[in-house]
Design a protein around this motif. Structure first.
Motif, PDB file in Angstrom:
ATOM      1  N   HIS A  33     -32.010-136.459 -44.216  1.00  0.00           N
ATOM      2  CA  HIS A  33     -32.042-137.843 -44.839  1.00  0.00           C
ATOM      3  C   HIS A  33     -33.594-138.010 -45.013  1.00  0.00           C
ATOM      4  CE1 HIS A  33     -32.675-140.122 -41.244  1.00  0.00           C
ATOM      5  NE2 HIS A  33     -31.781-139.296 -40.713  1.00  0.00           N
ATOM      6  N   THR A  34     -34.136-138.892 -45.557  1.00  0.00           N
ATOM      7  CA  THR A  34     -35.506-139.203 -45.705  1.00  0.00           C
ATOM      8  C   THR A  34     -36.086-140.258 -44.859  1.00  0.00           C
ATOM      9  OG1 THR A  34     -35.030-141.315 -47.556  1.00  0.00           O
ATOM     10  CG2 THR A  34     -35.608-138.911 -48.315  1.00  0.00           C
ATOM     11  N   LEU A  35     -35.198-140.946 -44.136  1.00  0.00           N
ATOM     12  CA  LEU A  35     -35.755-142.137 -43.230  1.00  0.00           C
ATOM     13  C   LEU A  35     -35.955-141.548 -41.788  1.00  0.00           C
ATOM     14  CD1 LEU A  35     -33.439-145.050 -44.643  1.00  0.00           C
ATOM     15  CD2 LEU A  35     -35.760-144.087 -45.522  1.00  0.00           C
ATOM     16  N   SER A  36     -36.582-142.368 -40.937  1.00  0.00           N
ATOM     17  CA  SER A  36     -36.978-141.987 -39.737  1.00  0.00           C
ATOM     18  C   SER A  36     -35.647-142.089 -38.554  1.00  0.00           C
ATOM     19  CB  SER A  36     -38.016-143.328 -39.057  1.00  0.00           C
ATOM     20  OG  SER A  36     -37.216-144.143 -38.816  1.00  0.00           O
ATOM     21  N   HIS A  40     -31.361-147.049 -40.184  1.00  0.00           N
ATOM     22  CA  HIS A  40     -29.816-146.856 -40.432  1.00  0.00           C
ATOM     23  C   HIS A  40     -29.247-145.709 -40.935  1.00  0.00           C
ATOM     24  CE1 HIS A  40     -31.809-147.570 -43.968  1.00  0.00           C
ATOM     25  NE2 HIS A  40     -30.800-147.842 -44.759  1.00  0.00           N
ATOM     26  N   TYR A  41     -29.850-144.849 -41.384  1.00  0.00           N
ATOM     27  CA  TYR A  41     -29.462-143.520 -41.777  1.00  0.00           C
ATOM     28  C   TYR A  41     -29.190-142.614 -40.623  1.00  0.00           C
ATOM     29  CZ  TYR A  41     -30.209-144.107 -46.745  1.00  0.00           C
ATOM     30  OH  TYR A  41     -30.030-144.346 -48.356  1.00  0.00           O
ATOM     31  N   SER A  42     -30.125-142.997 -39.481  1.00  0.00           N
ATOM     32  CA  SER A  42     -30.094-142.096 -38.510  1.00  0.00           C
ATOM     33  C   SER A  42     -28.952-142.585 -37.590  1.00  0.00           C
ATOM     34  CB  SER A  42     -31.300-142.186 -37.625  1.00  0.00           C
ATOM     35  OG  SER A  42     -31.664-141.011 -36.676  1.00  0.00           O
ATOM     36  N   GLY A  72     -37.536-134.353 -50.248  1.00  0.00           N
ATOM     37  CA  GLY A  72     -37.234-136.007 -50.944  1.00  0.00           C
ATOM     38  C   GLY A  72     -35.556-135.815 -51.313  1.00  0.00           C
ATOM     39  N   GLU A  73     -34.970-136.751 -51.850  1.00  0.00           N
ATOM     40  CA  GLU A  73     -33.549-136.930 -51.865  1.00  0.00           C
ATOM     41  C   GLU A  73     -33.086-136.003 -52.917  1.00  0.00           C
ATOM     42  OE1 GLU A  73     -32.815-141.246 -52.067  1.00  0.00           O
ATOM     43  OE2 GLU A  73     -32.512-141.241 -49.777  1.00  0.00           O
ATOM     44  N   ARG A  74     -34.097-135.984 -54.369  1.00  0.00           N
ATOM     45  CA  ARG A  74     -33.687-135.079 -55.235  1.00  0.00           C
ATOM     46  C   ARG A  74     -33.741-133.483 -55.069  1.00  0.00           C
ATOM     47  NH1 ARG A  74     -35.148-134.222 -60.913  1.00  0.00           N
ATOM     48  NH2 ARG A  74     -35.981-136.197 -61.289  1.00  0.00           N
ATOM     49  N   THR A  90     -27.902-140.301 -48.743  1.00  0.00           N
ATOM     50  CA  THR A  90     -29.214-140.126 -49.879  1.00  0.00           C
ATOM     51  C   THR A  90     -29.002-141.766 -50.409  1.00  0.00           C
ATOM     52  OG1 THR A  90     -29.998-139.388 -51.919  1.00  0.00           O
ATOM     53  CG2 THR A  90     -27.795-138.807 -51.466  1.00  0.00           C
ATOM     54  N   SER A  91     -29.837-142.296 -51.063  1.00  0.00           N
ATOM     55  CA  SER A  91     -29.639-143.245 -52.043  1.00  0.00           C
ATOM     56  C   SER A  91     -29.156-142.986 -53.380  1.00  0.00           C
ATOM     57  CB  SER A  91     -30.981-144.192 -52.153  1.00  0.00           C
ATOM     58  OG  SER A  91     -31.881-143.488 -52.909  1.00  0.00           O
ATOM     59  N   THR A  92     -28.768-143.549 -54.077  1.00  0.00           N
ATOM     60  CA  THR A  92     -28.280-143.271 -55.448  1.00  0.00           C
ATOM     61  C   THR A  92     -29.625-142.979 -56.334  1.00  0.00           C
ATOM     62  OG1 THR A  92     -28.040-145.546 -56.188  1.00  0.00           O
ATOM     63  CG2 THR A  92     -26.007-144.395 -55.401  1.00  0.00           C
ATOM     64  N   GLU A 145     -24.516-146.872 -46.893  1.00  0.00           N
ATOM     65  CA  GLU A 145     -25.200-147.994 -47.466  1.00  0.00           C
ATOM     66  C   GLU A 145     -26.686-148.065 -47.100  1.00  0.00           C
ATOM     67  OE1 GLU A 145     -24.359-152.378 -45.744  1.00  0.00           O
ATOM     68  OE2 GLU A 145     -23.441-152.276 -47.883  1.00  0.00           O
ATOM     69  N   ASN A 146     -27.637-148.575 -48.245  1.00  0.00           N
ATOM     70  CA  ASN A 146     -28.976-148.723 -48.063  1.00  0.00           C
ATOM     71  C   ASN A 146     -29.367-150.058 -47.834  1.00  0.00           C
ATOM     72  OD1 ASN A 146     -31.848-147.780 -47.818  1.00  0.00           O
ATOM     73  ND2 ASN A 146     -31.942-147.302 -49.786  1.00  0.00           N
ATOM     74  N   GLY A 147     -28.796-150.944 -48.754  1.00  0.00           N
ATOM     75  CA  GLY A 147     -28.966-152.499 -48.763  1.00  0.00           C
ATOM     76  C   GLY A 147     -29.637-152.897 -50.175  1.00  0.00           C
ATOM     77  N   PHE A 148     -29.533-154.379 -49.943  1.00  0.00           N
ATOM     78  CA  PHE A 148     -30.177-154.777 -51.370  1.00  0.00           C
ATOM     79  C   PHE A 148     -31.704-154.814 -51.242  1.00  0.00           C
ATOM     80  CE2 PHE A 148     -26.215-157.124 -51.760  1.00  0.00           C
ATOM     81  CZ  PHE A 148     -26.159-156.919 -52.933  1.00  0.00           C
ATOM     82  N   ARG A 149     -32.354-154.359 -52.426  1.00  0.00           N
ATOM     83  CA  ARG A 149     -33.548-154.099 -52.590  1.00  0.00           C
ATOM     84  C   ARG A 149     -34.505-155.300 -52.820  1.00  0.00           C
ATOM     85  NH1 ARG A 149     -33.498-148.248 -52.651  1.00  0.00           N
ATOM     86  NH2 ARG A 149     -35.575-148.206 -53.274  1.00  0.00           N
ATOM     87  N   HIS A 150     -35.604-155.403 -52.181  1.00  0.00           N
ATOM     88  CA  HIS A 150     -36.611-156.445 -52.354  1.00  0.00           C
ATOM     89  C   HIS A 150     -38.134-155.717 -52.697  1.00  0.00           C
ATOM     90  CE1 HIS A 150     -33.668-158.579 -50.349  1.00  0.00           C
ATOM     91  NE2 HIS A 150     -33.471-158.077 -49.492  1.00  0.00           N
ATOM     92  N   THR A 171     -41.288-146.764 -58.095  1.00  0.00           N
ATOM     93  CA  THR A 171     -39.643-146.794 -58.061  1.00  0.00           C
ATOM     94  C   THR A 171     -39.278-145.373 -57.722  1.00  0.00           C
ATOM     95  OG1 THR A 171     -39.505-145.867 -60.416  1.00  0.00           O
ATOM     96  CG2 THR A 171     -39.779-148.481 -59.979  1.00  0.00           C
ATOM     97  N   MET A 172     -37.901-145.416 -57.488  1.00  0.00           N
ATOM     98  CA  MET A 172     -37.034-144.301 -57.344  1.00  0.00           C
ATOM     99  C   MET A 172     -36.965-143.490 -58.576  1.00  0.00           C
ATOM    100  SD  MET A 172     -34.363-145.070 -54.586  1.00  0.00           S
ATOM    101  CE  MET A 172     -33.277-146.161 -55.404  1.00  0.00           C
ATOM    102  N   GLU A 173     -36.632-142.314 -58.496  1.00  0.00           N
ATOM    103  CA  GLU A 173     -36.681-141.320 -59.724  1.00  0.00           C
ATOM    104  C   GLU A 173     -35.339-141.790 -60.563  1.00  0.00           C
ATOM    105  OE1 GLU A 173     -38.414-137.621 -58.145  1.00  0.00           O
ATOM    106  OE2 GLU A 173     -37.503-138.163 -56.962  1.00  0.00           O
ATOM    107  N   GLU A 209     -40.314-151.023 -53.743  1.00  0.00           N
ATOM    108  CA  GLU A 209     -39.186-151.918 -53.352  1.00  0.00           C
ATOM    109  C   GLU A 209     -38.031-151.053 -52.704  1.00  0.00           C
ATOM    110  OE1 GLU A 209     -36.228-151.416 -55.686  1.00  0.00           O
ATOM    111  OE2 GLU A 209     -37.208-149.577 -56.004  1.00  0.00           O
ATOM    112  N   ASN A 210     -37.737-151.659 -51.571  1.00  0.00           N
ATOM    113  CA  ASN A 210     -36.469-151.260 -50.788  1.00  0.00           C
ATOM    114  C   ASN A 210     -36.017-152.108 -50.010  1.00  0.00           C
ATOM    115  OD1 ASN A 210     -36.040-148.222 -50.227  1.00  0.00           O
ATOM    116  ND2 ASN A 210     -38.061-147.851 -50.460  1.00  0.00           N
ATOM    117  N   PRO A 211     -34.838-152.045 -49.433  1.00  0.00           N
ATOM    118  CA  PRO A 211     -34.194-152.910 -48.510  1.00  0.00           C
ATOM    119  C   PRO A 211     -34.812-152.981 -47.375  1.00  0.00           C
ATOM    120  CG  PRO A 211     -32.716-151.223 -48.971  1.00  0.00           C
ATOM    121  CD  PRO A 211     -34.222-150.772 -49.540  1.00  0.00           C
TER     122      PRO A 211
HETATM  123  O1  EAX Z   1     -32.468-143.667 -49.324  1.00  0.00           O
HETATM  124  O2  EAX Z   1     -36.443-143.665 -52.126  1.00  0.00           O
HETATM  125  C1  EAX Z   1     -35.914-144.631 -51.625  1.00  0.00           C
HETATM  126  O3  EAX Z   1     -36.693-145.717 -51.925  1.00  0.00           O
HETATM  127  C2  EAX Z   1     -34.656-144.801 -50.947  1.00  0.00           C
HETATM  128  O4  EAX Z   1     -34.477-146.226 -50.629  1.00  0.00           O
HETATM  129  C3  EAX Z   1     -34.961-144.220 -49.604  1.00  0.00           C
HETATM  130  O5  EAX Z   1     -35.249-142.847 -49.736  1.00  0.00           O
HETATM  131  C4  EAX Z   1     -33.720-144.119 -48.786  1.00  0.00           C
END
Ligand code: EAX
Length: 326
Positions: A33-36, A40-42, A72-74, A90-92, A145-150, A171-173, A209-211
């Motif tokens: 996963h991409t996070l530390s 919450h992913y850990s 990365g997620e892709r 992964t996020s969507t 879940e990742n969460g509502f993005r801000h 932004t995300m891809e 932007e991210n949760p």
């Molecule tokens: O899935 O790419 C992003 O901004 C995602 O929110 C992050 O990789 C966690």
């Protein structure tokens, strides 16, 4: 008649065979996963590991690779398709590039709150979307879940779409997200997550932007002054498996993976809820200014054309199903 020497030789062979069996017994499952490793992913990865190792009685051993160590997620999703990665949280974000049906979840302001989003993902729509992954070289194991993005940025407080206009935002891809931000007058810059911190630090982009979860886990306060609680889109996470691995397993073994993914999703959602309660205060303590009182209506109005663009391309069936299911 066995001599002492042959008895010893026999015993040694048996011992060696046992060792070989033991060594074979634990198959390492690489989870990325991409996070530390405090994210919450850990927390979800730990639950996956604990559950799979317990259910399989040590037959599988999970190795967690956090912080984008596997890409990365892709890149990790591609890894699942070719079998170089076994499980990914992964996020969507980039997922629609592989499974276009999931784009519906990336529409801005689709869900009003956590209960509704979780309920849709746990219901028929969520299950149908997990099933679609099988047509695209992936195994959908569970919705996490990742969460509502801000929105965050280094330039100014953002409380209206006009404030956001002209900002260069990573932004995300994801073309649904990019479309929505373009409508807002923001310059969307798609980028893989592992590059984001440096891009913010060097000023390549003004914001991202991210949760709350991700902003906390990545210490974005070190490179971003302003946070606006826009909650402009819900960000699900998917626990995905590689068909190269899972297709070769027995039904019982696949069941363990499904249960581990479910446990992972539950643990992650709990951590998301905790951070929704405590995270903003932590961000303030670390120096971020937080605009909490945001009128969402003008934001909703500006991004609305993204819905038309989405339905023109993908039809309205999935969207209708989401709307009918809450
Ligand atoms: O899935 O790419 C992003 O901004 C995602 O929110 C992050 O990789 C966690």
């Amino acid at each position: 008649r066995r001599t002492l020497a042959t008895a010893i030789a026999g015993a040694t062979t048996a011992a060696l065979a046992m060792t070989a069996l033991d060594a074979q017994a634990a198959q390492t499952i690489n989870l990325g996963h991409t996070l530390s490793d405090s994210s919450h992913y850990s927390v979800g990865a730990d639950a996956f590991k604990e559950t799979l190792e317990r259910l399989s009685d040590g037959e599988f051993e999970v190795a967690e690779h956090p912080s984008g160590a596997l890409g990365g997620e892709r890149a990790m999703i591609e890894g699942l398709q070719i079998g170089t990665v076994d499980v990914v949280i992964t996020s969507t974000g980039p997922l629609g590039n592989f499974v276009p049906e999931t784009y519906v979840l990336d529409l801005p302001f689709l869900f009003e709150g956590y209960d509704q989003a979780r309920c849709v993902l746990d219901g028929d729509v969520g299950q149908a979307l997990l099933g679609k992954m099988g047509n695209h070289g992936l195994v959908g194991l569970a919705w996490s879940e990742n969460g509502f993005r801000h929105m965050t940025n280094s330039k100014r407080p953002v409380t209206s779409p006009a404030d956001a206009e002209g900002l260069k935002v990573r932004t995300m891809e994801n073309k649904v997200h990019m479309e929505a931000f373009e409508q807002m007058g923001v310059h969307p810059t798609p980028m893989a997550f592992p590059e984001v911190f440096t891009a913010l630090q060097q000023g390549t982009v003004d914001g991202q932007e991210n949760p709350i979860t991700v902003i906390v886990a990545t210490k974005f306060w070190e490179v971003q002054d302003h946070l606006s609680l826009t909650g402009h889109v819900y960000s699900p996470a998917a626990v995905l498996g590689s068909p190269i691995l899972l297709d070769g397993l027995s039904e019982e073994q696949r069941g363990w993976f499904a249960q581990a993914a479910q446990a992972s999703a539950e643990a992650t959602r709990e951590e998301v809820s905790r951070l929704e309660r405590d995270g903003v205060e932590l961000l303030r303590e670390n120096g971020m200014t937080v605009a909490t009182d945001i009128d969402k209506v003008p934001f909703q109005d500006t991004v609305m054309p993204a819905y038309q663009i989405y339905t023109d391309q993908y039809g309205s069936e999935m969207l209708d199903r989401v709307r009918a299911s809450d």
